[in-house]
Scaffold this motif. Structure first.
Motif, PDB file in Angstrom:
ATOM      1  N   PHE A   1      -5.201  -1.907  -7.399  1.00  0.00           N
ATOM      2  CA  PHE A   1      -6.483  -1.307  -7.029  1.00  0.00           C
ATOM      3  C   PHE A   1      -6.232   0.157  -6.669  1.00  0.00           C
ATOM      4  O   PHE A   1      -5.329   0.455  -5.877  1.00  0.00           O
ATOM      5  N   VAL A   2      -7.029   1.073  -7.206  1.00  0.00           N
ATOM      6  CA  VAL A   2      -6.804   2.499  -6.971  1.00  0.00           C
ATOM      7  C   VAL A   2      -8.064   3.170  -6.444  1.00  0.00           C
ATOM      8  O   VAL A   2      -9.182   2.868  -6.871  1.00  0.00           O
ATOM      9  N   ARG A   3      -7.851   4.098  -5.483  1.00  0.00           N
ATOM     10  CA  ARG A   3      -8.949   4.874  -4.914  1.00  0.00           C
ATOM     11  C   ARG A   3      -9.200   6.170  -5.689  1.00  0.00           C
ATOM     12  O   ARG A   3     -10.314   6.639  -5.781  1.00  0.00           O
ATOM     13  N   GLY A   4      -8.130   6.769  -6.175  1.00  0.00           N
ATOM     14  CA  GLY A   4      -8.215   8.097  -6.768  1.00  0.00           C
ATOM     15  C   GLY A   4      -8.783   8.071  -8.172  1.00  0.00           C
ATOM     16  O   GLY A   4      -9.635   7.238  -8.511  1.00  0.00           O
ATOM     17  N   SER A   5      -8.307   8.995  -8.981  1.00  0.00           N
ATOM     18  CA  SER A   5      -8.798   9.121 -10.345  1.00  0.00           C
ATOM     19  C   SER A   5      -8.392   7.909 -11.174  1.00  0.00           C
ATOM     20  O   SER A   5      -7.215   7.714 -11.478  1.00  0.00           O
TER      21      SER A   5
ATOM     22  N   ASP B   1       0.819  -1.222   0.000  1.00  0.00           N
ATOM     23  CA  ASP B   1       0.000   0.000   0.000  1.00  0.00           C
ATOM     24  C   ASP B   1       0.848   1.267   0.000  1.00  0.00           C
ATOM     25  O   ASP B   1       0.343   2.363  -0.234  1.00  0.00           O
ATOM     26  N   ASN B   2       2.156   1.141   0.259  1.00  0.00           N
ATOM     27  CA  ASN B   2       3.032   2.309   0.304  1.00  0.00           C
ATOM     28  C   ASN B   2       3.206   2.891  -1.096  1.00  0.00           C
ATOM     29  O   ASN B   2       3.455   2.168  -2.063  1.00  0.00           O
ATOM     30  N   LYS B   3       3.107   4.217  -1.213  1.00  0.00           N
ATOM     31  CA  LYS B   3       3.120   4.847  -2.531  1.00  0.00           C
ATOM     32  C   LYS B   3       4.434   4.638  -3.273  1.00  0.00           C
ATOM     33  O   LYS B   3       4.456   4.530  -4.502  1.00  0.00           O
ATOM     34  N   ILE B   4       5.546   4.589  -2.546  1.00  0.00           N
ATOM     35  CA  ILE B   4       6.829   4.370  -3.216  1.00  0.00           C
ATOM     36  C   ILE B   4       6.891   2.965  -3.789  1.00  0.00           C
ATOM     37  O   ILE B   4       7.366   2.753  -4.915  1.00  0.00           O
TER      38      ILE B   4
ATOM     39  N   MET C   1       1.757   6.772  -8.169  1.00  0.00           N
ATOM     40  CA  MET C   1       1.770   7.061  -6.737  1.00  0.00           C
ATOM     41  C   MET C   1       0.379   7.432  -6.239  1.00  0.00           C
ATOM     42  O   MET C   1       0.218   8.073  -5.206  1.00  0.00           O
ATOM     43  N   GLN C   2      -0.648   7.017  -6.959  1.00  0.00           N
ATOM     44  CA  GLN C   2      -2.016   7.250  -6.510  1.00  0.00           C
ATOM     45  C   GLN C   2      -2.343   6.337  -5.328  1.00  0.00           C
ATOM     46  O   GLN C   2      -1.763   5.253  -5.171  1.00  0.00           O
ATOM     47  N   GLU C   3      -3.276   6.767  -4.508  1.00  0.00           N
ATOM     48  CA  GLU C   3      -3.694   5.975  -3.345  1.00  0.00           C
ATOM     49  C   GLU C   3      -4.284   4.650  -3.804  1.00  0.00           C
ATOM     50  O   GLU C   3      -5.093   4.598  -4.735  1.00  0.00           O
ATOM     51  N   GLY C   4      -3.852   3.560  -3.175  1.00  0.00           N
ATOM     52  CA  GLY C   4      -4.401   2.274  -3.574  1.00  0.00           C
ATOM     53  C   GLY C   4      -3.672   1.113  -2.938  1.00  0.00           C
ATOM     54  O   GLY C   4      -3.034   1.256  -1.885  1.00  0.00           O
ATOM     55  N   ALA C   5      -3.769  -0.038  -3.589  1.00  0.00           N
ATOM     56  CA  ALA C   5      -3.122  -1.251  -3.086  1.00  0.00           C
ATOM     57  C   ALA C   5      -2.768  -2.138  -4.263  1.00  0.00           C
ATOM     58  O   ALA C   5      -3.516  -2.219  -5.252  1.00  0.00           O
ATOM     59  N   LEU C   6      -1.634  -2.793  -4.153  1.00  0.00           N
ATOM     60  CA  LEU C   6      -1.185  -3.737  -5.170  1.00  0.00           C
ATOM     61  C   LEU C   6      -1.192  -5.130  -4.558  1.00  0.00           C
ATOM     62  O   LEU C   6      -0.556  -5.370  -3.530  1.00  0.00           O
ATOM     63  N   VAL C   7      -1.928  -6.031  -5.178  1.00  0.00           N
ATOM     64  CA  VAL C   7      -2.000  -7.418  -4.724  1.00  0.00           C
ATOM     65  C   VAL C   7      -1.272  -8.286  -5.742  1.00  0.00           C
ATOM     66  O   VAL C   7      -1.584  -8.242  -6.940  1.00  0.00           O
ATOM     67  N   VAL C   8      -0.302  -9.052  -5.262  1.00  0.00           N
ATOM     68  CA  VAL C   8       0.485  -9.920  -6.125  1.00  0.00           C
ATOM     69  C   VAL C   8       0.386 -11.347  -5.593  1.00  0.00           C
ATOM     70  O   VAL C   8       0.586 -11.593  -4.400  1.00  0.00           O
TER      71      VAL C   8
END
Length: 397
Positions: free
Chosen positions: A62-66, A35-38, A47-54
């Motif tokens: 998965f992204v919250r923003g635009s 979930d960390n943007k970096i 660097m949009q807010e979200g989460a990466l599932v691998v």
């Protein structure tokens, strides 16, 4: 004009390396959640807010923003909108018992929100991610070389022309920062900690460079008690001051680190002029020696011990202002691993990038020293990405 995205083949290669490293570490791994943007920028190009599932077979951002913006700026192949973490549970209904996460940056609040929908036991992936980022790809090295070219011009060419009697630390730092921004630098420096970002860097005159405020040899009074960066708007440059500039550069997410010291005036007029010159010459010698030591196969802890043994006894008490390292890896953050310090025994590899920064504190005078970012190359000493170590020192106003 749209920003240049991270190439799709670069993101794919990083994901493959990540899966391979996880499988080597834990053949039974089933899921990683970041979930960390970096980390999102490194693996998904945004660097949009979200989460990466691998997982071993899937990777979903998965992204919250635009959603439109993320699709425009990221070459990641599977991007989906996310209302809440419930979206992740719906996409992955069979959550494994153990999920790898970045324990260094994930907050307890974020973890509790995740576990509300995804019941799992967290396991740290920090060391694996750190090792992956230590050796840079050709794309990453190109970004850092560009940042380094900007850095050299800003501190070796532009900065001396901005020194004048009466300029404040804060003004000088902002003017150099403005030049970097005007030439495409990203305007921020990031650290490998939660919510750790700084702007501009540090300008310190004279005794202010001896005021330690964070884990660095560089001292700074800052703009106020609440902001120990940039510089003071009250401390103004006068003849006889040492000017220490520790101002980062960055390009497309990748940093370089460089410090430069000037003496404002004629050094021969200073009662400790000979000592100041000797200290600076010691620092340039130590940086040159470090660069020669940093070759593939060299051990950071051994480099640290060997370098300390070479410090002139006359400067040993003031060397590195009490810090316990002489260099640090750098890339997407300023403070990556490995570090040239005790406890780091994994050998250096070609493609690693480290900033080395020998500095000496002179009581009642200020801090002198050098710093440049180096690339470890396959043959020969490390190569500077940020310019020279032995630059013009005396600047007569």
């Amino acid at each position: 004009m749209p920003h240049t995205p991270v190439p799709a083949e670069e993101l794919a290669a990083r994901l493959t390396r990540l899966r391979d490293a996880l499988s080597q570490h834990d053949p039974d791994w089933a899921m990683l959640l970041l979930d960390n943007k970096i980390d999102l920028y490194h693996l998904a190009g945004t660097m949009q807010e979200g989460a990466l599932v691998v997982t071993p077979d899937e990777a979903v951002l998965f992204v919250r923003g635009s959603f439109d913006r993320v699709q425009a700026e990221s070459n990641f192949p599977d991007i989906r909108p996310m209302g809440s973490f419930r979206t992740l549970a719906q996409a992955f209904p069979r959550i494994p018992e153990t999920v790898y996460v970045t324990t260094r940056t994930m907050t307890l609040q974020k973890l509790s929100l995740l576990q509300k929908y995804l019941p799992f036991t967290p396991k740290s992936v920090d060391g694996i991610l750190s090792d992956l980022r230590a050796v840079k790809s050709a794309y990453e090295l190109d970004c850092m070389r560009h940042a380094g070219r900007l850095h050299r011009q800003a501190l070796e060419v532009v900065a001396p022309s901005l020194l004048r009697t009466g300029v404040s630390e804060a003004r000088l730092c902002s003017e150099i920062g403005t030049w970097l921004l005007d030439h495409g630098a990203m305007g921020i420096s990031r650290f490998n900690q939660p919510s750790a970002e700084d702007v501009l860097g540090v300008a310190s005159f004279g005794e202010n460079s001896l005021c330690r405020s964070f884990d660095s040899p560089t001292g700074i009074m800052g703009t106020c008690i609440a902001m120990s960066m940039i510089g003071s708007s009250e401390r103004r440059l006068a003849e006889g001051d040492i000017v220490l500039l520790d101002i980062p550069s960055g390009w497309r997410g990748y940093h370089t680190d460089k410090s430069i010291a000037f003496y404002y005036g004629a050094l021969s007029a200073h009662p400790q002029g000979a000592q100041i010159r000797a200290a600076r010459e010691q620092c340039t010698f130590l940086e040159r020696t470090l660069a020669d030591m940093m070759r593939p196969g060299a051990v950071p802890a051994e480099i640290y011990d060997k370098l300390l043994a070479l410090v002139d006894p006359a400067f040993r008490d003031g060397f590195m202002n009490g810090c316990k390292f002489i260099g640090h890896s750098i890339g997407l953050t300023m403070d990556e691993a490995p570090v040239l310090a005790k406890g780091f025994h994994a050998p250096l590899e070609a493609g690693m990038t480290l900033a080395i920064e020998p500095k000496i504190a002179l009581e009642g005078v200020g801090l002198v020293g050098t710093e440049n970012t180096y690339e470890i190359v396959a043959q020969g000493p490390a190569r500077s990405l940020t310019g020279a170590r032995d630059t013009t020192f005396e600047i007569v106003g």
